[in-house]
Each structure stands twice: as structure tokens, then as C-alpha cells.
Design a protein around this motif. Structure first.
Motif, PDB file in Angstrom:
ATOM      1  N   CYS A 167       0.823  -1.209   0.000  1.00 51.96           N
ATOM      2  CA  CYS A 167       0.000   0.000   0.000  1.00 51.96           C
ATOM      3  C   CYS A 167       0.857   1.260   0.000  1.00 51.96           C
ATOM      4  O   CYS A 167       0.461   2.287  -0.559  1.00 51.96           O
ATOM      5  CB  CYS A 167      -0.946  -0.015   1.196  1.00 51.96           C
ATOM      6  SG  CYS A 167      -2.251  -1.262   1.063  1.00 51.96           S
ATOM      7  N   LEU A 170       1.696   1.689  -3.653  1.00 48.97           N
ATOM      8  CA  LEU A 170       0.514   2.162  -4.376  1.00 48.97           C
ATOM      9  C   LEU A 170       0.304   3.652  -4.176  1.00 48.97           C
ATOM     10  O   LEU A 170       0.069   4.406  -5.128  1.00 48.97           O
ATOM     11  CB  LEU A 170      -0.729   1.416  -3.890  1.00 48.97           C
ATOM     12  CG  LEU A 170      -1.200   0.176  -4.634  1.00 48.97           C
ATOM     13  CD1 LEU A 170      -2.420  -0.397  -3.943  1.00 48.97           C
ATOM     14  CD2 LEU A 170      -1.518   0.494  -6.088  1.00 48.97           C
ATOM     15  N   TRP A 187      -8.261   2.880 -10.599  1.00 46.72           N
ATOM     16  CA  TRP A 187      -7.801   2.179  -9.398  1.00 46.72           C
ATOM     17  C   TRP A 187      -8.776   1.048  -9.101  1.00 46.72           C
ATOM     18  O   TRP A 187      -9.909   1.275  -8.699  1.00 46.72           O
ATOM     19  CB  TRP A 187      -7.738   3.137  -8.215  1.00 46.72           C
ATOM     20  CG  TRP A 187      -6.797   4.278  -8.409  1.00 46.72           C
ATOM     21  CD1 TRP A 187      -7.134   5.572  -8.706  1.00 46.72           C
ATOM     22  CD2 TRP A 187      -5.369   4.241  -8.338  1.00 46.72           C
ATOM     23  NE1 TRP A 187      -6.005   6.334  -8.821  1.00 46.72           N
ATOM     24  CE2 TRP A 187      -4.901   5.546  -8.603  1.00 46.72           C
ATOM     25  CE3 TRP A 187      -4.442   3.226  -8.078  1.00 46.72           C
ATOM     26  CZ2 TRP A 187      -3.547   5.874  -8.605  1.00 46.72           C
ATOM     27  CZ3 TRP A 187      -3.095   3.554  -8.086  1.00 46.72           C
ATOM     28  CH2 TRP A 187      -2.663   4.859  -8.343  1.00 46.72           C
ATOM     29  N   ALA A 192      -3.376  -3.572 -11.316  1.00 45.73           N
ATOM     30  CA  ALA A 192      -2.059  -3.561 -10.676  1.00 45.73           C
ATOM     31  C   ALA A 192      -1.646  -4.995 -10.379  1.00 45.73           C
ATOM     32  O   ALA A 192      -2.478  -5.841 -10.036  1.00 45.73           O
ATOM     33  CB  ALA A 192      -2.080  -2.737  -9.391  1.00 45.73           C
ATOM     34  N   TRP A 194       0.987  -7.547  -8.123  1.00 34.71           N
ATOM     35  CA  TRP A 194       1.559  -7.569  -6.774  1.00 34.71           C
ATOM     36  C   TRP A 194       2.629  -8.649  -6.706  1.00 34.71           C
ATOM     37  O   TRP A 194       2.419  -9.769  -7.173  1.00 34.71           O
ATOM     38  CB  TRP A 194       0.454  -7.845  -5.754  1.00 34.71           C
ATOM     39  CG  TRP A 194       0.939  -8.191  -4.382  1.00 34.71           C
ATOM     40  CD1 TRP A 194       1.837  -7.504  -3.608  1.00 34.71           C
ATOM     41  CD2 TRP A 194       0.541  -9.326  -3.599  1.00 34.71           C
ATOM     42  NE1 TRP A 194       2.026  -8.126  -2.400  1.00 34.71           N
ATOM     43  CE2 TRP A 194       1.243  -9.254  -2.372  1.00 34.71           C
ATOM     44  CE3 TRP A 194      -0.342 -10.388  -3.827  1.00 34.71           C
ATOM     45  CZ2 TRP A 194       1.087 -10.205  -1.373  1.00 34.71           C
ATOM     46  CZ3 TRP A 194      -0.495 -11.339  -2.824  1.00 34.71           C
ATOM     47  CH2 TRP A 194       0.211 -11.246  -1.610  1.00 34.71           C
ATOM     48  N   VAL A 201       4.290  -3.319  -5.983  1.00 34.66           N
ATOM     49  CA  VAL A 201       3.175  -3.350  -6.929  1.00 34.66           C
ATOM     50  C   VAL A 201       3.610  -2.704  -8.238  1.00 34.66           C
ATOM     51  O   VAL A 201       4.581  -1.938  -8.285  1.00 34.66           O
ATOM     52  CB  VAL A 201       1.929  -2.624  -6.380  1.00 34.66           C
ATOM     53  CG1 VAL A 201       1.418  -3.296  -5.128  1.00 34.66           C
ATOM     54  CG2 VAL A 201       2.228  -1.157  -6.116  1.00 34.66           C
ATOM     55  N   LEU A 203       1.765  -0.855 -11.662  1.00 31.99           N
ATOM     56  CA  LEU A 203       0.527  -0.299 -12.197  1.00 31.99           C
ATOM     57  C   LEU A 203       0.530  -0.408 -13.715  1.00 31.99           C
ATOM     58  O   LEU A 203       1.532  -0.087 -14.373  1.00 31.99           O
ATOM     59  CB  LEU A 203       0.431   1.169 -11.767  1.00 31.99           C
ATOM     60  CG  LEU A 203      -0.943   1.830 -11.716  1.00 31.99           C
ATOM     61  CD1 LEU A 203      -1.856   1.111 -10.741  1.00 31.99           C
ATOM     62  CD2 LEU A 203      -0.774   3.302 -11.314  1.00 31.99           C
ATOM     63  N   ILE A 242      -8.487   5.296  -4.633  1.00 29.78           N
ATOM     64  CA  ILE A 242      -7.239   4.800  -4.053  1.00 29.78           C
ATOM     65  C   ILE A 242      -7.443   4.505  -2.568  1.00 29.78           C
ATOM     66  O   ILE A 242      -6.906   3.541  -2.033  1.00 29.78           O
ATOM     67  CB  ILE A 242      -6.070   5.790  -4.272  1.00 29.78           C
ATOM     68  CG1 ILE A 242      -4.750   5.177  -3.803  1.00 29.78           C
ATOM     69  CG2 ILE A 242      -6.304   7.106  -3.548  1.00 29.78           C
ATOM     70  CD1 ILE A 242      -4.297   3.979  -4.548  1.00 29.78           C
TER      71      ILE A 242
END
Length: 374
Positions: A167, A170, A187, A192, A194, A201, A203, A242
Motif C-alpha cells: 500500500c 501504491l 484504481w 495492478a 503484486w 506493486v 501499475l 485509491i
């Protein structure tokens, strides 16, 4: 937006792929050399995503016909945008996104497509389901499930530290887009990748970003309650989405469970994180939603300085009703499925009304029986 497709990640390319090939800002298809078979076709605005045979680690993302000269201008803006960033932010953007590197043009068509890098191989993992294994990109969708579900497909459970690290990345990327004045809007779980091992992450579909605002494409379970249907998505829409994505990934809960988990108590003894998320998700004034940078700072252990007092709890919109788990089905264990059904509680006034209807019905029946007996 150009559509969500794992093909934006493609196969692995060299870690230093951006330094290996210096592209001009504008190229033709002939400049790229032969293209390999598509790794994706007819997805969103892309008719195909094809690897470049002569340049391992790169993809040509080819758009459907009909794009306007303004789309070419927008792509040029995106290609140039990282050059305006501090070096550290630019490195983060290149490492964490498939940022477009060149616009593909042909006579009569200024926006044939764009050249994008492939996602690094460490975003692929072996997923085990039903006794079979498959190596594939791991979408961030899995972080919105429990550690038990994640471990059940052969991935290392992230735990609080792994969720926090993902996070943090992100929100770093979201903050950079916000700094550039770009709206992403997309979003969601499918946009995304991981990496459980590296806690990072990546994107995708960032070539769809637009400055200031863009059409708000409906996404089930991601609708912003303060962005009315038919209006454009903007930075405040991005802040809501987000925040929602981070709430789901941090708590491992989906749908309304994420709201209730965040609201019930400070997450992992970090009250600032819960406060920022609640303001992002429950603000009655969309322009008072905290920025991605504020959420990132809170996740990193920093303070949250609210610009104005939060309204009293009674003035905030109510939380969505807590979901009611449905009975498990045989496929749940292997798929990690945690589908929930939300059943709102019946208000007391409704129960009272039902009770009076029953009483009146019984009275009418009794009156009819008495009259008939005479």
C-alpha cells in the motif's frame, strides 16, 4: 481509458530495459521492427498488444482506429511528464508502472499506439488451484483476501507488514500522478500486479491517464458516491478509489467489510491511517478528501493534520451495512473466493408495520367467522 489487460505486463524484460534502448519520442511501426504474436487482443481501446522481436522487454500497444489528434497530444504529454519530476520520483514511476516511452504514428494516423515496457518477471508467481499449478501475473486482487486464502494458492501470506509495504508503493505512485496533475480513475483490482516476495506493486494501463479530468467509466463496486453518473472523474474521484483500494488491501476484506474493519479500530495501532481513510471514504464534501500524499505519509508512520474538524459522527453518511457471508460452496477453498452478500437490516418501523398488518388480518378473519356462524 485503454482497458485493463494483464498483457500490459507481458513477459519479463531486462531490469534495466529503459537504459538499453533509447527511443525517440515518436516512432513508426517500421522503426520498431518485426512484431511477435499478440499477447492480448481486443481489450478496451487496444486492438492488440504485441512484443517487439528486436527489442526484448518492450511491447507495442496498438489502439483501435478513430483516435483524435488530441489523443496524440495527450500521449506526448505523458511521455514527457517524467522529465519534470525529481530523479527519485521518476525512478519510482518507471519502476512501478508500464509508462509509455514513445508514440507510434503513421501517415494519416498520429496515434496508432504507444511503446510500453513489459512488467518484470517477479510479478509472476506459481498459483496452485485444484491440484494444478499455473505461472501467471498476480493481480492485487489477492491482497483483498485473507492470509489463509493467499496461502491456499501457494503464495506467501503477506501479513500486516507485506500489506503495508504494497500500500505504501501504491500511494507513492498515486501521489506522483497527483503531482503531475493526471487522473488515472482505474484504481481497481485488475489494474495492478503484486509481488509477494518483493512486497511491491506494478501499475498498468497508465497510458490512459488524462490531465485534470476524464470520462468516468462505471466500475462495479468502485463507484464514487460523490461523482454523479455522467460526470467526469477527477483528482477527487481518484482519491476515493485509491482510499477504497488501500482499505481493501490492508484489511484483506472485500466490499463493505473494509469500511467496517477500518472504522472499528485503528488499523495495526496506526490511528492516522484509519483517520485518513475514513475521510477519503466518508467525506460529505469531495474536495475535502485527503490527498494520496497524505495517505502515503500516514502509512509511513507520519501524522495526519486534518485541515478542518471532521463533522460529528451523526453528520457523516452511514457506513454500508455489514455483508453477510453466504454458505460456502465446494469451489471456494481452491479459488480463495470470499464472495459476500449484503443484507440490510430491516428498520424497526418496518417490523412494526408488518406486525400491525398481521393483527388486522387476524381480526378480519375472526370477524368473518363470527358473522358466518350467525
Amino acid at each position: 481509458m485503454t482497458g485493463s489487460t494483464p498483457a500490459d505486463g507481458g513477459a519479463a524484460g531486462p531490469a534495466d530495459v529503459r537504459r538499453d534502448w533509447k527511443l525517440p519520442r515518436t516512432v513508426s511501426l517500421g522503426d520498431l521492427g518485426p512484431l511477435a504474436d499478440p499477447v492480448s487482443e481486443h481489450n478496451g481501446q487496444a486492438i492488440a498488444v504485441r512484443p517487439l522481436k528486436d527489442h526484448p522487454g518492450w511491447l507495442a500497444k496498438l489502439y483501435r482506429p478513430g483516435l483524435l489528434p488530441e489523443d496524440a497530444d495527450r500521449l506526448d504529454l505523458l511521455i514527457s511528464a517524467p522529465g519534470t519530476l525529481p530523479e527519485a520520483d521518476r525512478a519510482l514511476l518507471y519502476a512501478g508502472t508500464c509508462w509509455p516511452a514513445a508514440r507510434i504514428q503513421e501517415p494519416g494516423n498520429p496515434a496508432v499506439g504507444c511503446v510500453i515496457p513489459m512488467a518484470p518477471e517477479h510479478y509472476r508467481s506459481e498459483l496452485r488451484r485444484g491440484g494444478f499449478g499455473e505461472r501467471r501475473f498476480v493481480e492485487i486482487d489477492w491482497l483483498a483476501k485473507s492470509d489463509e486464502s493467499i496461502g491456499g494458492i501457494g503464495l506467501p501470506p503477506p501479513g500486516p507488514a507485506g500489506r503495508l509495504a504494497a500500500c505504501l508503493r501504491l500511494t507513492e505512485l498515486a501521489a506522483i500522478l497527483e503531482t503531475l496533475g493526471l487522473v488515472y480513475s482505474d484504481w481497481s483490482f485488475s489494474n495492478a500486479f503484486w509481488s509477494p516476495d518483493r512486497r511491491s506493486v506494478y501499475l498498468i494501463d497508465v497510458d490512459g491517464c488524462q490531465p485534470e479530468k476524464m470520462p468516468d467509466v462505471h466500475q462495479p463496486n468502485w463507484a464514487d458516491p460523490l461523482t454523479p453518473p455522467g460526470t467526469d472523474a477527477d483528482e477527487y474521484t481518484d482519491r476515493y478509489r485509491i482510499g477504497l483500494l488501500v482499505a481493501k488491501c490492508m484489511t484483506g476484506r472485500r466490499d463493505a467489510h473494509a469500511f467496517h474493519t477500518v472504522a472499528a479500530s485503528p488499523w495495526q495501532n496506526q490511528p492516522a491511517v484509519s483517520e485518513v481513510l475514513l475521510d477519503m471514504l466518508l467525506a460529505t464534501d469531495r474536495e475535502r478528501r485527503p490527498s494520496a500524499a497524505q495517505l502515503n505519509r500516514a502509512l509511513d508512520g507520519g501524522p495526519y493534520l486534518r485541515p478542518s474538524p471532521r463533522p460529528a459522527r451523526g453528520e457523516l453518511p452511514p457506513l454500508p451495512p455489514p455483508p453477510v457471508p453466504r454458505p460456502p460452496t465446494p469451489g471456494d477453498a481452491e479459488n480463495g473466493d470470499e464472495t459476500e452478500v449484503t443484507t440490510p437490516e430491516r428498520p424497526d418501523s418496518d417490523l412494526q408495520a408488518v406486525g400491525w398488518i398481521v393483527v388486522l388480518t387476524i381480526a378480519v378473519v375472526l370477524l368473518f367467522l363470527v358473522t358466518a356462524s350467525h
